[in-house]
Enzyme design. Structure first.
Site, PDB file in Angstrom:
ATOM      1  N   GLU A   1      33.708  35.118  34.624  1.00 43.54           N
ATOM      2  CA  GLU A   1      34.320  36.303  35.215  1.00 43.54           C
ATOM      3  C   GLU A   1      35.754  36.459  34.705  1.00 43.54           C
ATOM      4  OE1 GLU A   1      33.937  36.646  39.454  1.00 43.54           O
ATOM      5  OE2 GLU A   1      35.429  38.242  39.598  1.00 43.54           O
ATOM      6  N   ARG A   2      36.466  35.351  34.650  1.00 44.56           N
ATOM      7  CA  ARG A   2      37.869  35.422  34.224  1.00 44.56           C
ATOM      8  C   ARG A   2      38.001  35.688  32.737  1.00 44.56           C
ATOM      9  NH1 ARG A   2      39.044  30.951  38.837  1.00 44.56           N
ATOM     10  NH2 ARG A   2      39.149  32.580  40.447  1.00 44.56           N
TER      11      ARG A   2
ATOM     12  N   THR B   1      35.145  38.409  48.718  1.00 43.51           N
ATOM     13  CA  THR B   1      36.371  38.681  49.477  1.00 43.51           C
ATOM     14  C   THR B   1      36.079  39.265  50.856  1.00 43.51           C
ATOM     15  OG1 THR B   1      37.539  39.062  47.424  1.00 43.51           O
ATOM     16  CG2 THR B   1      38.543  39.986  49.396  1.00 43.51           C
ATOM     17  N   GLU B   2      36.871  38.819  51.817  1.00 41.76           N
ATOM     18  CA  GLU B   2      36.814  39.369  53.173  1.00 41.76           C
ATOM     19  C   GLU B   2      38.215  39.805  53.562  1.00 41.76           C
ATOM     20  OE1 GLU B   2      35.118  36.505  55.827  1.00 41.76           O
ATOM     21  OE2 GLU B   2      33.265  36.343  54.665  1.00 41.76           O
TER      22      GLU B   2
ATOM     23  N   ILE C   1      28.822  41.525  43.761  1.00 39.17           N
ATOM     24  CA  ILE C   1      28.971  40.222  44.416  1.00 39.17           C
ATOM     25  C   ILE C   1      30.039  40.347  45.484  1.00 39.17           C
ATOM     26  CG2 ILE C   1      30.567  39.330  42.638  1.00 39.17           C
ATOM     27  CD1 ILE C   1      29.057  36.548  43.203  1.00 39.17           C
TER      28      ILE C   1
ATOM     29  N   GLY D   1      57.919  58.493  27.509  1.00 40.35           N
ATOM     30  CA  GLY D   1      58.865  59.284  28.303  1.00 40.35           C
ATOM     31  C   GLY D   1      58.128  60.091  29.362  1.00 40.35           C
TER      32      GLY D   1
ATOM     33  N   GLU E   1      48.665  34.182  40.558  1.00 40.68           N
ATOM     34  CA  GLU E   1      49.163  33.021  41.295  1.00 40.68           C
ATOM     35  C   GLU E   1      48.058  31.972  41.472  1.00 40.68           C
ATOM     36  OE1 GLU E   1      49.717  36.240  42.000  1.00 40.68           O
ATOM     37  OE2 GLU E   1      51.855  36.265  41.543  1.00 40.68           O
TER      38      GLU E   1
END
Lengths: 377, 411
Positions: free
Chosen positions: A239-240, A122-123, A119, A336, A364
Site C-alpha cells: 500500500e505504501r 480507520t475509525e 478496506i 502565480g 509521522e
C-alpha cells in the site's frame, strides 16, 4: 527494469485513459464519484487486477503493470479514480489470505469491475493508532455479528465488498485480537454514512460505514482469526509503495506542466524560467524528483523480488509524499495567480496531493516505523 | 496582537472588532466558500455601520484618524475568517489610501466617504492576463478625448470585482513614454462598457467577488483621474503599503485560527494511550507554529510603526515587504502543520482547516508575490548598507588577520 511489453502496455493504457477517463474527470470530480461503468470498462480492457492468475480473471502480469497503471492515472490527473486501491491494495488480501471458494467467488468479478473493493481500518477514534479499533465481531451460530463504525473509507460509497478490521478477541492485547472479515454491501445491518467532503480527491468517494448487528457468514473471515493486525502490517508494505509511486508520478507531472509554463510565460521581457530564482527552484525540483525516482525504482525491484522492504517503503512513502507536496507548492507559486485557478491543472494537483502525507500511514507514523528499525522506538 | 502592548484605546478597539467578529453569521462564511454568496455586501455594510472601515482616514471623511499600529489589530481579528472576508474588510483601507493621499477634496467627498460608510464597494484593478508581478507592463490603455478618458483593455484576479461600485484602475495614458512614466490611475464606475465577470473555481478565497474586467471603450470623466496624469507610479508605490500590511496582518489571524483548532484537538485526541499533544512530533509542531506567528506579529508591528512614524520611505518599504513575506509564509506553514496534527479529519470539511489551507495558498501570491517581496527587500537593504548604515564599530576588523589587505581579493 521495464521491457518492451511494459512500454506497449503503457501506451495502450494511455490511449484508454485519453478515451475513457480524461474526458470525464471534471464531471466525476463534480459528482464526487466515479461511475460503475468506468470500472467495468477498465475491467473489460484488462486494467483491473492484471496481476491475478488467469483462473481468477487476471493475466498474471508482474507488479510493474500495477505501477504503470498507478503512474498513468496520477499523471493524467485521475488520481481520484482509485483503481490501485482496488487492484493492488485490497485484492491482494483476498488472493493471499482467501480460501479457494472466496477467491473463485470474488476475484474474477473484481477483475471484471463488477465488484469494487474497499478496506475499512480507520475509525473515528483510531487512525494512526490502528490497534485502538473498537468495531467488534462475534460469532453467533454460523454468522459474524459486527458492530461499530469506520470512517475515511476510500471507495466507501461505491464498494461492493469491504474488508473490515474487527476486534474478535477482547481478552488479549489489541494487536492479537483483530480479524479481517469480508462484508458484502447487501449484508443486513450494513449501512453507508455520508460521503465526506474533502479538500481534494473529489471524485474518490470517501465515506463513513456503519455496522449495526451486521450479519455475515462465518466463512467470510479472511485467513485465520485474530491475525488481522499482522496481515495488515504485511499488506501495508505494498500500500505504501503504491502511495509513493502515485505521489512520485504526480510530482513528475506537476513538474512537467510547470516547466512548460515557465518556458512559455514571459514577464519583465523574458521567459520566467530564466530568472535565477525560478531556475534554481525548477532545478531543485528536478533533482528531488530524480532522487525519488531512483529510490523508488530500487524499492520496487526489491519488493518484486519478495524482500522485506518495510523500512524502505516507509522512507519512500514519507519522503516522496512530502517531496510531492513541496513540488506542488512551488509549482503553484511559479504559476502565480493562474495556479490558484481551478481551470489550471496544477490547482487540482495541489489539492489532491495534500492527503498523501496523511493517508496510508501519516509521515509521522512512517517515521516511527523507521525509528523502530534504528532501535529508537 | 499582543495584548500587553496595547493601550486603553487599542484594547477598546480590539473589543469592538471582536464583537463584530462574533456578529458574523456562520452561514455567511459557509455560503461564500460554496459560492452561494459571491460577495459579502451585508458584512461590509455592517462593518461600516460600526465605523470599523478605513480606520486610518480623517474623521471628516468618516474614519477614526487611527494609525497602522491600530488598524493591524482589527485586521488580525478579521483574518480568522480567511481571505475572502478579510479582503472585503480591508478593501476600503486599500483603495481609500489612493483617494486619501492623492485625491482632490471633491474626490474624497464623492468616493472615500461612502467607502468608509460601507455604502459603496470598491476594488483595485491592477493585474492583467499578461501579468501581475510585471505591473509596469500594463497594456490597458486610456485615451483622452475631450473631457473624458476612453479605457480599453482587460484586468483579472480583481478581488471584490463582482460587487464593486467602482474600481481603481491603472491604465497606460502615454504609450510613448518609458513604462513607469506613462501610466495613470483612475476611478472607474461600474457601468456600460465595463464588463464584470465573477470567477468561479478558485482554490480558495471563494465568495470574495473575484472577477475579471473588460473595458470596451469605457468612458471615464477626466475628473476621475487620481493624482497626476502619467503619475500612477507614485500611486502604485504608495499602495504597496496598505496592500501588503493588510495581507500580513490578516495572515496572522488565519494562522491563529488554525493553530487554535489544532492545539485544542491535540489536547483531546488520544492515540497509543495518550493525548497526542504528549508526542513531540505534535507539540514541537505547535511550538514552531506559535513561534512563527509571534515572530510575524512582531515584524508586522514594527513595519506598522515604521510607516506611522514617517520613517525613511525605503526602510518602510523593506519592513512592509518583509512583513508581507514572512507573515504569509508563516501563516501557510502554521495552517499546514495544523492539518497534519489533525490527520485525515483535517482534510475533510468537519474542521475549517482545509478551507483555511485553500485560502492561505493565495496569500504568498497576491498583493505582490513573495518573490517580488524579495526583490524589494534586497534592493532596499543593499541601498541602506552600501549607503553607510553600518554598525557602531567596524565588525569586519574583528578577525586576527583582518589587516592583511592582500588576502582580501575581490576581483
Amino acid at each position: 527494469m521495464y521491457k518492451e511489453e511494459h512500454n506497449i502496455f503503457r501506451e495502450a493504457f494511455r490511449k484508454f485513459l485519453a478515451t475513457h477517463v480524461i474526458p470525464h474527470i471534471d464531471e466525476w470530480e463534480e459528482k464526487g464519484e466515479v461511475p460503475r461503468d468506468a470500472w467495468m470498462k477498465m475491467g473489460q480492457a484488462g486494467f483491473l487486477c492484471p496481476w491475478l492468475p488467469e483462473k481468477y480473471g487476471g493475466s498474471e502480469a508482474d507488479f510493474l503493470y500495477s505501477v504503470i497503471i498507478a503512474e498513468e492515472l496520477a499523471k493524467s490527473g485521475a488520481v481520484s479514480f482509485m483503481v490501485p486501491l482496488h487492484s493492488d491494495i485490497v485484492a491482494p488480501y483476498i488472493f493471499r489470505l482467501g480460501t479457494e471458494r472466496q477467491k473463485v467467488a470474488w476475484l474474477p468479478r473484481c477483475a471484471r469491475g463488477e465488484i469494487i473493493l474497499a478496506i475499512a481500518m480507520t475509525e473515528p477514534g483510531a487512525g494512526s493508532d490502528l490497534a485502538a479499533i473498537r468495531t467488534t465481531a462475534t460469532l453467533q451460530g454460523n454468522k459474524w455479528i459486527i458492530n461499530g463504525q469506520k470512517t475515511f473509507i476510500s471507495n466507501g460509497a461505491t464498494a461492493d465488498l469491504i474488508v473490515v478490521a474487527c476486534k474478535t478477541d477482547k481478552s488479549v492485547p489489541a494487536h492479537k485480537g483483530i480479524s479481517l472479515i469480508c462484508v458484502e454491501s447487501n449484508s443486513p445491518g450494513f449501512r453507508r454514512g455520508k460521503k465526506l467532503k474533502k479538500m481534494g480527491l473529489h471524485a474518490q468517494d470517501t465515506a463513513e460505514l456503519f455496522f449495526e448487528d451486521c450479519r455475515v457468514p462465518e466463512e467470510n473471515i479472511l485467513g485465520e482469526p485474530n491475525k488481522g493486525f499482522y496481515y495488515m502490517m504485511e499488506h501495508l508494505q505494498q500500500e505504501r509503495i503504491i502511495a509513493a509511486v502515485t505521489a512520485q508520478a504526480m510530482a513528475e507531472r506537476m513538474f512537467e506542466i510547470t516547466l512548460n509554463y515557465c518556458k512559455e510565460r514571459a514577464a519583465f521581457g523574458q521567459m520566467i524560467g530564466k530568472f535565477q530564482h525560478n531556475t534554481f527552484k525548477l532545478v531543485d525540483m528536478a533533482t528531488e524528483i530524480e532522487l525519488g525516482k531512483t529510490f523508488l525504482e530500487k524499492l520496487v525491484r526489491k519488493h518484486m523480488e519478495g524482500k522485506d522492504v518495510a523500512v524502505e517503503a516507509s522512507m519512500a512513502k514519507s519522503w516522496i509524499c512530502e517531496m510531492a507536496n513541496r513540488v506542488a507548492y512551488r509549482c503553484v507559486q511559479l504559476h502565480g495567480g493562474y495556479g490558484y485557478m481551478e481551470e489550471y491543472p496544477i490547482c487540482r494537483f495541489y489539492r489532491d496531493v495534500r492527503v498523501f502525507p496523511i493517508f496510508a500511514g501519516t509521515t509521522e507514523i512512517m517515521k516511527l516505523i523507521i525509528a523502530k528499525h534504528l532501535g529508537l522506538a | 496582537m499582543f495584548e500587553f502592548m496595547l493601550n486603553e484605546n487599542q484594547k477598546f478597539l480590539l473589543k469592538e472588532v471582536q464583537d463584530f467578529v462574533k456578529w458574523v453569521p456562520k452561514s455567511l462564511v459557509l455560503d461564500m466558500d460554496s459560492e452561494h454568496v459571491t460577495y459579502p455586501r451585508q458584512f461590509v455594510e455592517e462593518a461600516g455601520a460600526r465605523n470599523l472601515l478605513g480606520l486610518r482616514f480623517p474623521k471628516k471623511y468618516g474614519g477614526r484618524e487611527l494609525k497602522w499600529e491600530d488598524e493591524i489589530i482589527a485586521i488580525e481579528e478579521i483574518g480568522i475568517f480567511g481571505t475572502a472576508l478579510a479582503c472585503a474588510y480591508v478593501m476600503p483601507s486599500i483603495v481609500g489610501e489612493a483617494i486619501n493621499v492623492f485625491g482632490t477634496e471633491e474626490q474624497k467627498e464623492k468616493w472615500l466617504v461612502p467607502l468608509i460608510k460601507g455604502e459603496k464597494i470598491a476594488a483595485e484593478a491592477l493585474t492583467e492576463p499578461r501579468g501581475g508581478s510585471d505591473f509596469f507592463g500594463t497594456t490597458t490603455s486610456a485615451r483622452k478625448e475631450g473631457n473624458e478618458y476612453v479605457l480599453r483593455g482587460q484586468k483579472r484576479f480583481v478581488v471584490g470585482a463582482a460587487e464593486a461600485d467602482f474600481f481603481l484602475v491603472y491604465a497606460r495614458t502615454d504609450p510613448k513614454a518609458p513604462p513607469h512614466k506613462g501610466i495613470s490611475a483612475f476611478i472607474v464606475e461600474r457601468g456600460p462598457n465595463v464588463e464584470v465577470e465573477y470567477l468561479y473555481g478558485l482554490l480558495g478565497t471563494r465568495g470574495g467577488g473575484t472577477g475579471r474586467l473588460v473595458f470596451k471603450d469605457a468612458r471615464v470623466p477626466a475628473e476621475n483621474l487620481i493624482g497626476k496624469e502619467n503619475g500612477a507610479a507614485e500611486v502604485f508605490y504608495q499602495m504597496m503599503i496598505p496592500e501588503r500590511l493588510t495581507s500580513a496582518a490578516g495572515a496572522i489571524g488565519m494562522g491563529k485560527a488554525a493553530l487554535e483548532i489544532a492545539a485544542k484537538y491535540s489536547d483531546r485526541r488520544k492515540a497509543f494511550g495518550e493525548k497526542i499533544r504528549r508526542f513531540q512530533g505534535v507539540n514541537f509542531k505547535v511550538a514552531d507554529s506559535i513561534t512563527l506567528l509571534d515572530a510575524a506579529r512582531g515584524l508586522v508591528y514594527a513595519a506598522a510603526r515604521s510607516v506611522d512614524s514617517s520613517d525613511e520611505p525605503s526602510r518602510s518599504r523593506r519592513l512592509v515587504s518583509e512583513a508581507k513575506k514572512f507573515a504569509t509564509d508563516a501563516a501557510w506553514e502554521v495552517i499546514n502543520h495544523s492539518m497534519q496534527i489533525l490527520g485525515g479529519i483535517g482534510y475533510t470539511n468537519i474542521f475549517p482547516i482545509e478551507r483555511l489551507l485553500r485560502d492561505a495558498r493565495l496569500i504568498m501570491i497576491w498583493t505582490g508575490t513573495n518573490e517580488i517581496m524579495n526583490l524589494i527587500i534586497q534592493h532596499e537593504f543593499y541601498k541602506e548598507i552600501l549607503g553607510g548604515a553600518l554598525s557602531a564599530r567596524d565588525v569586519e576588523a574583528d578577525a586576527p588577520e583582518a589587516d592583511k589587505s592582500d588576502e582580501k581579493v575581490y576581483e
